[in-house]
Scaffold this motif. Structure first.
Motif, PDB file in Angstrom:
ATOM      1  N   ALA A  48     -41.865 -63.095 -28.617  1.00 43.83           N
ATOM      2  CA  ALA A  48     -40.534 -63.228 -28.417  1.00 43.83           C
ATOM      3  C   ALA A  48     -39.499 -63.611 -29.453  1.00 43.83           C
ATOM      4  O   ALA A  48     -38.340 -63.007 -29.694  1.00 43.83           O
ATOM      5  CB  ALA A  48     -40.215 -64.133 -27.103  1.00 43.83           C
ATOM      6  N   ARG A  49     -40.264 -64.393 -30.327  1.00 43.33           N
ATOM      7  CA  ARG A  49     -39.457 -64.857 -31.273  1.00 43.33           C
ATOM      8  C   ARG A  49     -39.117 -63.705 -32.307  1.00 43.33           C
ATOM      9  O   ARG A  49     -37.950 -63.744 -32.884  1.00 43.33           O
ATOM     10  CB  ARG A  49     -40.172 -65.924 -32.126  1.00 43.33           C
ATOM     11  N   ARG A  50     -40.112 -63.050 -32.587  1.00 40.47           N
ATOM     12  CA  ARG A  50     -40.076 -61.881 -33.535  1.00 40.47           C
ATOM     13  C   ARG A  50     -38.996 -60.741 -32.933  1.00 40.47           C
ATOM     14  O   ARG A  50     -38.175 -60.310 -33.660  1.00 40.47           O
ATOM     15  CB  ARG A  50     -41.545 -61.154 -33.768  1.00 40.47           C
ATOM     16  N   LEU A  51     -39.219 -60.640 -31.576  1.00 42.68           N
ATOM     17  CA  LEU A  51     -38.347 -59.404 -30.993  1.00 42.68           C
ATOM     18  C   LEU A  51     -36.771 -59.945 -31.122  1.00 42.68           C
ATOM     19  O   LEU A  51     -35.993 -59.026 -31.158  1.00 42.68           O
ATOM     20  CB  LEU A  51     -38.695 -59.130 -29.559  1.00 42.68           C
ATOM     21  N   LEU A  52     -36.462 -61.034 -30.661  1.00 44.87           N
ATOM     22  CA  LEU A  52     -35.101 -61.431 -30.631  1.00 44.87           C
ATOM     23  C   LEU A  52     -34.677 -61.611 -31.973  1.00 44.87           C
ATOM     24  O   LEU A  52     -33.336 -61.208 -32.132  1.00 44.87           O
ATOM     25  CB  LEU A  52     -35.054 -62.836 -30.031  1.00 44.87           C
ATOM     26  N   ALA A  53     -35.261 -61.769 -33.026  1.00 39.91           N
ATOM     27  CA  ALA A  53     -34.646 -61.679 -34.248  1.00 39.91           C
ATOM     28  C   ALA A  53     -34.471 -60.380 -34.770  1.00 39.91           C
ATOM     29  O   ALA A  53     -33.464 -60.075 -35.294  1.00 39.91           O
ATOM     30  CB  ALA A  53     -35.796 -62.345 -35.380  1.00 39.91           C
ATOM     31  N   ALA A  54     -35.158 -59.399 -34.225  1.00 40.08           N
ATOM     32  CA  ALA A  54     -35.055 -57.851 -34.741  1.00 40.08           C
ATOM     33  C   ALA A  54     -33.899 -57.404 -33.931  1.00 40.08           C
ATOM     34  O   ALA A  54     -33.302 -56.386 -34.357  1.00 40.08           O
ATOM     35  CB  ALA A  54     -36.393 -56.998 -34.404  1.00 40.08           C
ATOM     36  N   LEU A  55     -33.808 -57.925 -32.668  1.00 41.29           N
ATOM     37  CA  LEU A  55     -32.649 -57.281 -31.992  1.00 41.29           C
ATOM     38  C   LEU A  55     -31.075 -57.744 -32.087  1.00 41.29           C
ATOM     39  O   LEU A  55     -29.993 -57.292 -31.759  1.00 41.29           O
ATOM     40  CB  LEU A  55     -32.802 -57.838 -30.362  1.00 41.29           C
ATOM     41  N   GLU A  56     -31.084 -58.965 -33.013  1.00 35.18           N
ATOM     42  CA  GLU A  56     -29.889 -59.542 -33.328  1.00 35.18           C
ATOM     43  C   GLU A  56     -28.863 -58.540 -33.772  1.00 35.18           C
ATOM     44  O   GLU A  56     -27.583 -58.665 -33.151  1.00 35.18           O
ATOM     45  CB  GLU A  56     -29.959 -60.535 -34.217  1.00 35.18           C
ATOM     46  N   PRO A  57     -29.183 -57.552 -34.431  1.00 31.02           N
ATOM     47  CA  PRO A  57     -27.952 -56.784 -35.109  1.00 31.02           C
ATOM     48  C   PRO A  57     -27.612 -55.551 -33.877  1.00 31.02           C
ATOM     49  O   PRO A  57     -26.520 -55.108 -34.171  1.00 31.02           O
ATOM     50  CB  PRO A  57     -28.819 -55.696 -36.064  1.00 31.02           C
ATOM     51  N   LEU A  58     -28.135 -55.613 -32.693  1.00 33.64           N
ATOM     52  CA  LEU A  58     -27.697 -54.939 -31.500  1.00 33.64           C
ATOM     53  C   LEU A  58     -26.939 -55.756 -30.784  1.00 33.64           C
ATOM     54  O   LEU A  58     -26.169 -54.963 -29.737  1.00 33.64           O
ATOM     55  CB  LEU A  58     -28.969 -54.191 -30.961  1.00 33.64           C
ATOM     56  N   HIS A  59     -26.703 -56.891 -30.803  1.00 34.78           N
ATOM     57  CA  HIS A  59     -25.784 -57.673 -30.217  1.00 34.78           C
ATOM     58  C   HIS A  59     -25.864 -57.589 -28.538  1.00 34.78           C
ATOM     59  O   HIS A  59     -25.199 -57.154 -27.799  1.00 34.78           O
ATOM     60  CB  HIS A  59     -24.248 -57.497 -30.479  1.00 34.78           C
TER      61      HIS A  59
END
Length: 381
Positions: free
Chosen positions: A193-204
């Motif tokens: 979850a931590r990895r995914l949320l960080a990677a999803l940040e640019p997609l807002h």
């Protein structure tokens, strides 16, 4: 006025309705259900009916106290959901008895319309693009999708990339002015979850829903802190006390379900508690028309409301859909992606009782899928 009769109806695709009738003929409807355990909730409603029959339906707060606290063993989804549906029905009766919509009884509206979102399905990015475009054409300005399907205990680089690719496809269709929400359904580990949320940040994303299972709530603060993506949770929380930990952990959006978390009475209190933490309300509602009607009355009267879920066309709705049991679909005409203020007395939804009784004769036995990982071990659905 006294409560004279309480009935329950098991109706497709996976819902349970309850009908509460008074001795002067006023009928209130509620939706008490735990998806996959509707029969258990039905029994709980029958037990509460032993207390309610013969009593004044207008004493909603007192009945809520007795139903939730009158037993030595309290809480749990089945009991809380039985209370929720009966609570909805009592508010419906109160509004009809007084000739007013429930939102008036709750203190009146704080907004003129309620923003709605729609579910989109499809396992492949191409399917998602088509589904999102269809919702845009229907006027919706926000959609929600599962972030992932079956997910391994420890994700590979390819697993992570697949989640991002699906979200990128949806963002490309939505553009920068519309919103997407991602539902993790508790399927991923805290680390992933931590990895995914960080990677999803640019997609807002508008929010990331249930990135951590409720039983791992002590880790929720770590997930919230790992990125700027707003974290949402609450569909598997059933009371104010259940929400206190996530609120302290820093969630941005609370998602109580009006058919699980004690009905209108308790969700109003959850909303007020969330407001003290600067947290927004987005009621969970992949259910039927009564639950949605109750949700809308809360939405119209809640200052810290964000957006409302609705189930029209959702992938769960096989054998029945949102409008199948109502005589007037107009309260669920989401023009431009917004719901209009309910104007009818009570919950403002007219139930087709004949259709409900006919559907109950066949009932349903819906159960959620049981998923297993590639090695045969159980994994979260």
């Amino acid at each position: 006025m006294k409560i004279e009769r309480i009935e329950t109806f098991l109706v497709p695709p996976r819902w349970l309705f309850c009908r509460v009738e008074t001795d002067d003929g006023i009928v209130g409807w509620g939706e008490p259900v735990v998806e996959g355990r509707a029969e258990v909730v039905r029994t709980a409603v029958e037990l509460f009916a032993q207390y309610l029959i013969g009593r004044d339906p207008m004493r909603i707060q007192d009945h809520w106290q007795v139903m939730t606290k009158g037993g030595f063993y309290r809480g749990g989804p089945e009991v809380s959901s039985a209370v929720a549906g009966l609570d909805q029905a009592l508010w419906d009766i109160a509004g009809k008895a007084l000739g007013q919509p429930v939102h008036v009884l709750l203190g009146g509206r704080v907004r003129d319309r309620v923003r709605m979102y729609s579910w989109v399905g499809g396992d492949e990015p191409a399917e998602l693009r088509d589904a999102v475009q269809e919702q845009i054409e229907h006027g919706f300005t926000a959609v929600k999708m599962n972030a992932t399907g079956r997910f391994p205990a420890a994700a590979s680089a390819a697993d992570i990339r697949a989640v991002i690719a699906r979200a990128e496809a949806v963002r490309e269709v939505l553009g920068p002015t519309r919103d997407m929400a991602l539902d993790f359904h508790g399927r991923v580990s805290v680390a992933d979850a931590r990895r995914l949320l960080a990677a999803l940040e640019p997609l807002h994303p508008l929010f990331a829903e249930e990135p951590v299972l409720p039983e791992h709530g002590e880790r929720l603060a770590e997930v919230v802190a790992c990125s700027s993506v707003p974290v949402a949770c609450g569909e598997r929380l059933y009371s104010r006390t259940d929400f206190l930990g996530p609120l302290r952990a820093g969630i941005a959006v609370a998602q109580p379900d009006l058919s699980h978390a004690g009905g209108i009475t308790e969700v109003r209190r959850i909303a007020a508690l969330a407001e003290t933490f600067d947290v927004l309300l987005a009621p969970h509602c992949p259910l039927g028309p009564i639950a949605l009607a109750a949700s809308l009355h809360v939405a119209f009267t809640t200052p810290n409301f964000l957006i409302q879920e609705q189930s029209a066309g959702i992938h769960y709705n096989r054998g029945g859909d949102l409008l199948d049991y109502v005589t007037d679909p107009r309260p669920f005409d989401f023009t431009g992606g917004y719901a209009s203020l309910p104007t009818g007395p009570g919950l403002g939804v007219e139930i087709d009782e004949e259709s409900v009784r006919r559907a109950d004769k066949g009932g349903h036995d819906w159960r959620n899928p049981i998923w297993r990982d590639e090695d045969g071990a159980f994994t979260e659905w």
